[in-house]
Design an enzyme around this catalytic site. Structure first.
Site, mmCIF file in Angstrom:
data_model
loop_
_atom_site.group_PDB
_atom_site.id
_atom_site.type_symbol
_atom_site.label_atom_id
_atom_site.label_comp_id
_atom_site.label_asym_id
_atom_site.label_seq_id
_atom_site.Cartn_x
_atom_site.Cartn_y
_atom_site.Cartn_z
ATOM 1 N N PHE A 189 14.190 -25.956 38.496
ATOM 2 C CA PHE A 189 14.373 -26.245 37.040
ATOM 3 C C PHE A 189 14.758 -27.499 37.132
ATOM 4 O O PHE A 189 14.541 -27.854 35.213
ATOM 5 C CB PHE A 189 15.169 -24.985 36.534
ATOM 6 C CG PHE A 189 16.483 -25.411 36.972
ATOM 7 C CD1 PHE A 189 18.335 -26.508 36.557
ATOM 8 C CD2 PHE A 189 17.451 -24.764 38.384
ATOM 9 C CE1 PHE A 189 18.719 -27.125 36.739
ATOM 10 C CE2 PHE A 189 18.914 -24.826 38.687
ATOM 11 C CZ PHE A 189 19.804 -26.024 37.724
ATOM 12 N N HIS A 248 25.669 -28.700 25.497
ATOM 13 C CA HIS A 248 26.392 -29.005 26.721
ATOM 14 C C HIS A 248 27.842 -29.479 26.747
ATOM 15 O O HIS A 248 28.192 -30.087 25.432
ATOM 16 C CB HIS A 248 25.154 -30.037 27.558
ATOM 17 C CG HIS A 248 26.025 -31.151 28.638
ATOM 18 N ND1 HIS A 248 26.031 -30.529 30.092
ATOM 19 C CD2 HIS A 248 27.275 -31.944 28.860
ATOM 20 C CE1 HIS A 248 26.958 -30.405 30.802
ATOM 21 N NE2 HIS A 248 27.760 -32.312 29.933
ATOM 22 N N TYR A 295 21.598 -35.440 34.527
ATOM 23 C CA TYR A 295 21.366 -34.238 34.462
ATOM 24 C C TYR A 295 21.099 -34.213 36.634
ATOM 25 O O TYR A 295 20.925 -33.770 37.638
ATOM 26 C CB TYR A 295 19.982 -33.173 34.373
ATOM 27 C CG TYR A 295 20.419 -32.534 33.280
ATOM 28 C CD1 TYR A 295 22.038 -32.086 33.349
ATOM 29 C CD2 TYR A 295 19.716 -33.154 32.200
ATOM 30 C CE1 TYR A 295 21.556 -31.366 31.686
ATOM 31 C CE2 TYR A 295 20.200 -32.401 30.690
ATOM 32 C CZ TYR A 295 21.204 -31.612 30.587
ATOM 33 O OH TYR A 295 21.805 -30.981 29.654
ATOM 34 N N LYS A 310 21.844 -30.021 22.430
ATOM 35 C CA LYS A 310 20.671 -29.761 22.737
ATOM 36 C C LYS A 310 19.884 -29.841 21.395
ATOM 37 O O LYS A 310 20.097 -29.847 20.373
ATOM 38 C CB LYS A 310 20.616 -29.083 23.668
ATOM 39 C CG LYS A 310 22.055 -29.266 24.799
ATOM 40 C CD LYS A 310 21.158 -27.995 26.224
ATOM 41 C CE LYS A 310 22.367 -28.715 27.101
ATOM 42 N NZ LYS A 310 22.266 -27.201 27.716
ATOM 43 N N ASN A 349 19.859 -23.441 25.567
ATOM 44 C CA ASN A 349 21.624 -22.878 25.135
ATOM 45 C C ASN A 349 22.384 -23.749 24.251
ATOM 46 O O ASN A 349 23.688 -23.488 24.073
ATOM 47 C CB ASN A 349 22.337 -22.507 26.090
ATOM 48 C CG ASN A 349 22.308 -23.411 26.732
ATOM 49 O OD1 ASN A 349 22.086 -24.661 27.212
ATOM 50 N ND2 ASN A 349 22.343 -23.039 28.263
ATOM 51 N N ARG A 371 27.419 -20.169 22.173
ATOM 52 C CA ARG A 371 26.362 -19.758 23.188
ATOM 53 C C ARG A 371 25.419 -17.984 22.865
ATOM 54 O O ARG A 371 25.184 -17.571 22.763
ATOM 55 C CB ARG A 371 26.546 -20.151 24.603
ATOM 56 C CG ARG A 371 26.060 -21.672 25.141
ATOM 57 C CD ARG A 371 26.026 -21.694 26.449
ATOM 58 N NE ARG A 371 25.978 -23.172 26.675
ATOM 59 C CZ ARG A 371 26.133 -23.301 27.513
ATOM 60 N NH1 ARG A 371 26.716 -23.217 28.420
ATOM 61 N NH2 ARG A 371 25.878 -24.902 27.720
ATOM 62 N N ARG A 407 34.930 -25.344 27.462
ATOM 63 C CA ARG A 407 34.344 -24.925 28.553
ATOM 64 C C ARG A 407 34.304 -23.242 27.250
ATOM 65 O O ARG A 407 33.171 -22.430 27.418
ATOM 66 C CB ARG A 407 34.571 -24.901 29.646
ATOM 67 C CG ARG A 407 34.519 -26.410 30.401
ATOM 68 C CD ARG A 407 32.595 -26.625 30.620
ATOM 69 N NE ARG A 407 31.947 -25.182 30.893
ATOM 70 C CZ ARG A 407 30.705 -25.651 31.336
ATOM 71 N NH1 ARG A 407 30.668 -26.599 31.091
ATOM 72 N NH2 ARG A 407 30.315 -24.800 31.706
ATOM 73 N N GLU A 435 30.096 -38.326 32.762
ATOM 74 C CA GLU A 435 29.146 -38.613 31.066
ATOM 75 C C GLU A 435 29.474 -39.400 29.148
ATOM 76 O O GLU A 435 28.252 -39.259 29.358
ATOM 77 C CB GLU A 435 28.994 -36.963 31.204
ATOM 78 C CG GLU A 435 28.637 -35.892 31.962
ATOM 79 C CD GLU A 435 28.636 -35.013 31.983
ATOM 80 O OE1 GLU A 435 29.202 -34.365 30.374
ATOM 81 O OE2 GLU A 435 27.931 -34.198 32.445
#
Length: 145
Positions: A59, A117, A51, A11, A114, A104, A87, A128
């Site tokens: 948010f 992704h 998203y 990110k 964070n 993270r 993950r 995605e």
């Protein structure tokens, strides 16, 4: 074990903080392969598509603004059980809950910034990946599903 593909994105805060090399190094040391990668600045339409599951949530606008705030690095990762392995490697969304040793846990500054992704299911990974990459852009091993 099943070779699998997943989508990973560094990110804007991870790019800005020069964590790209560190993150790639961790993936490679774990035995995962990068089969496609590109740096880009997302447009609003692409961000909303990525998203879309959060549309209507409180948010959502902050999330879109954040992801549009700078370049991102998008990757397709290949490896045994790549979705679940990634993950575990990235850790909990909230860095206060992320274990030390996870990406993270080691680098994220807040729940909203964070660093990384990763798709949370094979179905989401497929969706995605298709937002950012064509099949021709993937340098695949013929064993991958």
């Amino acid at each position: 074990m099943t070779s699998q593909l997943t989508f990973v994105m560094i990110k804007p805060d991870g790019v800005k903080r020069r964590l790209i090399g560190e993150i790639i190094s961790r993936l490679e040391k774990r035995g995962l392969n990068i089969v496609a990668m590109k740096m880009l600045r997302m447009d609003r339409e692409t961000a909303e598509k990525l998203y879309e599951e959060h549309k209507g949530k409180s948010f959502f606008e902050d999330l879109i603004s954040y992801i549009l705030s700078g370049p991102v690095v998008c990757m397709v990762i290949e490896g045994d059980e790549a979705v679940s392995v990634m993950r575990k490697m990235i850790g909990a969304t909230d860095p206060k809950e992320a274990q030390p040793g996870t990406i993270r846990g080691d680098y994220a500054l807040s729940k909203s910034e964070n660093v990384i992704h990763a798709s949370d299911s094979p179905e989401k990974a497929k969706r995605e990946m298709s937002i950012f990459f064509t099949e021709k852009e993937l340098n695949l091993n013929s064993q991958t599903v």
